[in-house]
Design an enzyme around this catalytic site. Structure first.
Site, PDB file in Angstrom:
ATOM      1  CG  ASN A   7      -1.863   1.003   1.242  1.00 36.05           C
ATOM      2  OD1 ASN A   7      -1.816   2.161   0.435  1.00 36.05           O
ATOM      3  ND2 ASN A   7      -2.640   1.031   2.159  1.00 36.05           N
ATOM      4  CE  LYS A  14      -1.104  -1.197   7.107  1.00 36.45           C
ATOM      5  NZ  LYS A  14      -2.372  -0.707   7.830  1.00 36.45           N
ATOM      6  NE  ARG A  85      -6.094   2.158  -0.362  1.00 35.54           N
ATOM      7  CZ  ARG A  85      -5.910   3.128   0.320  1.00 35.54           C
ATOM      8  NH1 ARG A  85      -4.780   3.609   0.793  1.00 35.54           N
ATOM      9  NH2 ARG A  85      -7.224   3.830   0.323  1.00 35.54           N
ATOM     10  CG  HIS A 174     -12.445   4.086   2.677  1.00 32.08           C
ATOM     11  ND1 HIS A 174     -13.132   5.112   2.947  1.00 32.08           N
ATOM     12  CD2 HIS A 174     -11.138   4.117   2.789  1.00 32.08           C
ATOM     13  CE1 HIS A 174     -12.388   5.946   3.586  1.00 32.08           C
ATOM     14  NE2 HIS A 174     -10.833   5.373   3.396  1.00 32.08           N
ATOM     15  NE  ARG A 235      -9.077  12.620   3.094  1.00 31.26           N
ATOM     16  CZ  ARG A 235      -9.156  11.271   2.663  1.00 31.26           C
ATOM     17  NH1 ARG A 235     -10.068  10.796   2.013  1.00 31.26           N
ATOM     18  NH2 ARG A 235      -8.219  10.520   3.314  1.00 31.26           N
ATOM     19  N   GLY A 325     -10.054   2.764  12.332  1.00 28.30           N
ATOM     20  CA  GLY A 325      -9.369   3.144  13.674  1.00 28.30           C
ATOM     21  C   GLY A 325     -10.404   3.809  14.449  1.00 28.30           C
ATOM     22  CB  ILE A 326     -12.925   6.597  14.494  1.00 29.61           C
ATOM     23  CG1 ILE A 326     -11.698   7.534  14.240  1.00 29.61           C
ATOM     24  CG2 ILE A 326     -13.782   7.046  15.324  1.00 29.61           C
ATOM     25  CD1 ILE A 326     -12.064   8.629  13.750  1.00 29.61           C
TER      26      ILE A 326
END
Length: 394
Positions: A7, A14, A85, A174, A235, A325-326
């Site tokens: 990625n 990554k 990706r 996503h 954003r 993550g959130i």
């Protein structure tokens, strides 16, 4: 056999070596700040972590370190492919693609649609081809999952020539994450994915929700670019299109500068005046920081409103999935969002929701509520599976 998943970001790389069947990760890591004197690479192997300095390092140098580690672990001969990706595949790609010169050129034609992402993806692909010339290289596109959206969901009300000649439409992003967690949700609910109406919410520094009907994307909060939709880390998400011309005239900024500010200086960072990190915002709000609390409230309000809108696109709702993550770690964001969705019958199980924040995915709503689930996304595993599937079909 193992798949090397890459990625590539604008200054990062990554990677993970993944078994596409089991999801086992043999080696993973992250190279950051590539091209600068502070460049470094972190490698994780079986609970052991190593950090290497890469002063001024490039993608190629980072991959050289990965290659050397693969040799040391005896994995070189066990790699079947490299899966990449790629953020934007436009209308051409609705599935993974074996990378050829023609495919690479098609990815390059999408650069105007993702100027922050596709150039980095291309640089990573080129470096991987040089490092692994004998391995198949597979592109897995963020936008591909959303190519099943109907025209009523992906078209903008703009001049026809903008769409026909310039590709101005909604694409969604996503996709690998939304596809992965929707399938996992079906297993947790013990129901066939083909029968489910799900809203999946990928919440990280970038955020989007997706309406998944029978395992297929039928609507998404993101559009032509990853800027549309929810409030994100830096954003803005949705704004009045007239803002660009207005602030350009009022502040003396070019359209490029306005767009850059909406991408990098807005969102949670702008609203709070502190940070784009939700964990830090929650800590600040607990100390009484009003702007931090406002940023969280606006984030949650936009999220709940968008989930409700996706329910309309689905014609009903069998469940909501939180990931990213959130989504995986913030019990308070999940609870506040579901509280705003009481109009759809949601009720939080506070104990289950609290457990989920400690890495225990599952259902976080009361027995008489529609299910809301926390599921840990695994985009690397999904990319490995997609690459494996393409190679098997060929």
């Amino acid at each position: 056999m193992w798949i090397l998943v890459l990625n590539s970001g604008s200054s990062s790389l990554k990677f993970a070596v993944v078994n596409p069947g089991s999801g086992e990760v043999r080696l993973s890591g992250l190279a950051e700040r590539l091209g600068s004197e502070a460049a470094s690479m972190r490698m994780d192997r079986g609970g052991e972590r190593q950090t290497h300095a890469l002063k001024g390092g490039s993608y190629a140098q980072a991959l050289d370190l990965v290659l050397a580690e693969l040799g040391r672990l005896g994995l070189w001969g066990q790699l079947r492919a490299v899966g990449h990706r790629v953020v934007h595949g436009g209308e051409r790609f609705s599935a993974p693609a074996l990378i050829t010169p023609e495919v690479l050129e098609a990815i390059r034609t999408c650069v105007p649609l993702a100027p922050l992402h596709n150039p980095a993806n291309i640089a990573g692909i080129k470096a991987a081809i040089r490092a692994f010339p004998d391995l198949p290289q597979v592109a897995v596109f963020d936008t591909a999952f959303h190519q099943t959206m109907p025209e009523v969901a992906y078209r903008y009300a703009v001049p026809e020539a903008w769409y026909r000649q310039h590709g101005v439409r909604r694409y969604g992003f996503h996709g690998t994450s939304h596809a992965f967690v929707a399938a996992e949700a079906a297993q947790l609910l013990a129901r066939p994915l083909t029968e489910l109406k799900l809203v999946t919410a990928h919440l990280g520094n970038g955020c989007s929700v997706c309406a998944v009907l029978g395992g297929r994307s039928v609507d998404s909060s993101m559009g032509l670019t990853p800027l549309e939709g929810l409030v994100m880390g830096t954003r803005s998400g949705d704004v009045d299109p007239g803002l660009h011309d207005y602030i350009s005239r009022q502040a003396g900024l070019s359209l490029t500068e306005v767009t850059a500010a909406l991408n990098r200086e807005s969102g949670l960072l702008a609203l709070s005046g502190l940070t784009n990190d939700m964990r830090e915002l929650e800590e600040a709000a607990a100390r009484g920081h009003a702007q931090a609390q406002l940023a969280i409230d606006i984030f949650v309000n936009r999220l709940a409103r968008s989930i409700a809108a996706m329910a309309v696109s689905l014609g009903g709702l069998d469940g909501v999935v939180f990931t990213g993550g959130i989504g995986e770690n913030s019990a308070s964001v999940r609870a506040a969002t579901l509280t705003r969705l009481r109009v759809l019958g949601f009720a939080v199980d506070q104990e289950a929701n609290g457990r989920a924040v400690r890495g225990h995915p599952g259902i976080i709503t009361a027995p008489d509520s529609p299910p809301a689930l926390v599921i840990n996304t695994n985009e690397e595993w999904m990319i490995a599976r997609e690459a494996q599937g393409l190679l098997n079909s060929d």
